[in-house]
Design an enzyme around this catalytic site. Structure first.
Site, PDB file in Angstrom:
ATOM      1  NE  ARG A   1      -1.883  -8.167   7.323  1.00 31.61           N
ATOM      2  CZ  ARG A   1      -2.458  -7.970   8.484  1.00 31.61           C
ATOM      3  NH1 ARG A   1      -3.707  -7.540   8.533  1.00 31.61           N
ATOM      4  NH2 ARG A   1      -1.796  -8.179   9.591  1.00 31.61           N
ATOM      5  CB  CYS A   2      -1.439  -6.409  -1.896  1.00 29.86           C
ATOM      6  SG  CYS A   2      -1.981  -5.991  -3.560  1.00 29.86           S
TER       7      CYS A   2
END
Length: 161
Positions: free
Chosen positions: A35-36
């Protein structure tokens, strides 16, 4: 003298990745997260793996929740995410700490070898290990696996017999 071949890492879905079995092979290691903003780099890592694995390159992802809690998933969730979104087939380790006093021994070794500036400050730091098991180069998050710098360094490591 310690080399990367002295480490064994737990695999994401059980078992282990014994780095001593990779003697003589260049290795690219990246601390990863699902989730970057840099998560699309999974695609570039997969492309390097696909392009160079026939020349012995090993790519290993080390999922970590150390930066911005951007890897909250379970092993199954991480595996599914990587396969579904980026067709990842290179090995992933168990979710690990990569910074601070809780960092796994491999990342403490990488920090010693690369020096203070090589400490991962975010997800998707990349570490290139030569066929001799020593750190050759490292790249920050902002340097894409598909950048000329990374591609040229990987090519040199692969062609260095």
């Amino acid at each position: 003298m310690t080399t990367i071949h002295d480490f064994v890492l737990p695999s994401l879905n059980g078992g282990e990745i014994d780095l001593s079995t990779l003697r003589g092979k260049p290795i690219l290691i990246a601390n990863t997260a699902s989730r970057c903003g840099f998560t699309p780099q999974y695609e570039g890592l997969q492309n390097l793996w696909t392009t160079w694995r026939s020349h012995d390159l090993m790519v290993i992802g080390v999922p970590s929740n150390d930066f911005g809690a951007q890897e909250p998933g379970t092993p199954d969730e991480i595996t599914t995410f990587c396969q579904r979104n980026y067709s990842v087939t290179f090995p992933l380790t168990a979710k690990s700490h990569v910074k601070g006093p809780q960092a796994i021994p491999l990342f403490r070794w990488l920090a010693r070898e690369g020096g203070f500036l090589s400490l991962p400050r975010w997800n998707f730091y990349k570490y290139l290990i030569g066929r001799d098991g020593n750190l050759v180069n490292w790249f920050t998050s902002i340097t894409s696996p598909e950048s000329r710098r990374v591609r040229m360094a990987v090519e040199r490591a692969v062609m260095d017999h």
